[in-house]
Design a protein around this motif. Sequence first.
Motif, PDB file in Angstrom:
ATOM      1  N   ARG A   1      41.324  20.422  40.343  1.00  0.00           N
ATOM      2  CA  ARG A   1      41.025  20.638  38.929  1.00  0.00           C
ATOM      3  C   ARG A   1      41.971  19.828  38.038  1.00  0.00           C
ATOM      4  O   ARG A   1      41.571  19.321  36.992  1.00  0.00           O
ATOM      5  N   TRP A   2      43.212  19.737  38.440  1.00  0.00           N
ATOM      6  CA  TRP A   2      44.168  18.930  37.674  1.00  0.00           C
ATOM      7  C   TRP A   2      43.780  17.447  37.714  1.00  0.00           C
ATOM      8  O   TRP A   2      43.821  16.755  36.704  1.00  0.00           O
ATOM      9  N   TRP A   3      43.347  17.000  38.875  1.00  0.00           N
ATOM     10  CA  TRP A   3      42.953  15.596  39.052  1.00  0.00           C
ATOM     11  C   TRP A   3      41.748  15.257  38.179  1.00  0.00           C
ATOM     12  O   TRP A   3      41.634  14.146  37.658  1.00  0.00           O
TER      13      TRP A   3
ATOM     14  N   ILE B   1      45.368  27.479  34.520  1.00  0.00           N
ATOM     15  CA  ILE B   1      46.519  27.050  35.330  1.00  0.00           C
ATOM     16  C   ILE B   1      47.348  28.264  35.732  1.00  0.00           C
ATOM     17  O   ILE B   1      47.766  28.408  36.889  1.00  0.00           O
TER      18      ILE B   1
ATOM     19  N   LEU C   1      40.847  21.649  31.950  1.00  0.00           N
ATOM     20  CA  LEU C   1      41.591  22.717  32.612  1.00  0.00           C
ATOM     21  C   LEU C   1      42.455  23.419  31.567  1.00  0.00           C
ATOM     22  O   LEU C   1      43.468  22.875  31.110  1.00  0.00           O
TER      23      LEU C   1
ATOM     24  N   ARG D   1      40.840  16.814  35.344  1.00  0.00           N
ATOM     25  CA  ARG D   1      40.964  17.546  34.085  1.00  0.00           C
ATOM     26  C   ARG D   1      40.354  16.803  32.897  1.00  0.00           C
ATOM     27  O   ARG D   1      39.984  17.424  31.886  1.00  0.00           O
TER      28      ARG D   1
END
Length: 405
Positions: A216-218, A230, A225, A220
């Motif tokens: 999800r961070w990759w 988080i 996100l 975003r």
Amino acid sequence: MAQFALTATRRWAGAPLALRIAVIYLAARVVTTAMMIAAATQSTSLSRFGAEPGLADFIVGWDAQWYWLVAEEGYPSSLPLTESGEVAENAWAFMPVFAFAAKAVGFVFGSWGMGAFLLSFVAGYFACLALHRLLRDRIGARATMWSVVFFASGPIAAMFQVGYAETLFLLLLFLALDATVRRNYVWLYLLIPVMAFTRPGILAFALYLGLHGILRWWRRRDDPLAPREIVHIVALGVLATITGFSWQVIAGFVTGDPGAYLATELAWRRNWLVGGVEGFVPFEGWIQASQFWFAQWGLPGAWGPVALALLVVAAGAALLYLPQLRALGPDLRLWSASYLLYLLAVFFPQSSTFRLLLPLSPAWGALAVPRSRAWRLGVLAVCLLGQWLWIYHIYALGNTFWQVP
């Protein structure tokens, strides 16, 4: 006749989803019951179950006996020892949720076995519903329904009808995966602790949550996100990790032996290795088992680790590149990778391996993706053949080291 078939098809398609899945599930259970009855008629005095066992004997057979013992007597405050002074097999290897839930359900009927059967049976149906919800937005309605057919009729489908924690865990797992994929993270605060005390495997889910967070961070920029998400992902990962190790802490506290749980689990592994087991070393079990099984098959034991390495590479390549698996979406592939890595780290593969692969059941969707009716019927035929072979060897025979569920 064609008009009748068309009308029946339309009525089937128009029936409520829960009813259609119930019909599939009950039909699968009738088939499994018939196979278990056939196995009972072929059981002899040499089998673990003796001559002419009943279905009730199968329900409370094998590891169900341990869950029954937990429900009736609880957990030992001191670890039992073998004649050689090593920790013997004992109830600490079995989590409490299924054992006591089956006792609560069975109280009405005056039978723990009946409670265990009903709990597994009903949880299996709801697991089918949860699996359908998990897959339907990824592979389409028809493929999803075939996935449910494969799942309900698979080689280890006897678990839907015996006193094991598998189907209850699968229900919780599918709900947890669905909640994660849909970003309904709040539900996981309830599901994770229950999963952790139902069956080993929550540490694999902790790894999955970590990979899910990284993904999800990759992504975003394309998939925003939020800060609260988080916080949820990190907190849930911590919760899954803590609960994953908590049973070891509880076992150590009650028995006064910090290594009680690992020693208990290794008691089962010791039955397979002539030289014994010194202690738990991550990933060692598969290397030992690869050498063991190659020797059993009359092949050089040194080839075992080589075959194992090739198997790991093949599994990784399939998860990365196989189109049918890619159709399941990244989250379900990340779960599969997490659980496979977990098994690789902690498990000693033997006849129970097939049962321990059940948490990979979302992968049935990959086998349902090809639209060929011949392919799907062929997969179903293989499922039923595998189911019979498993039931026959585990329940009709069940008299040697590789016939343990």
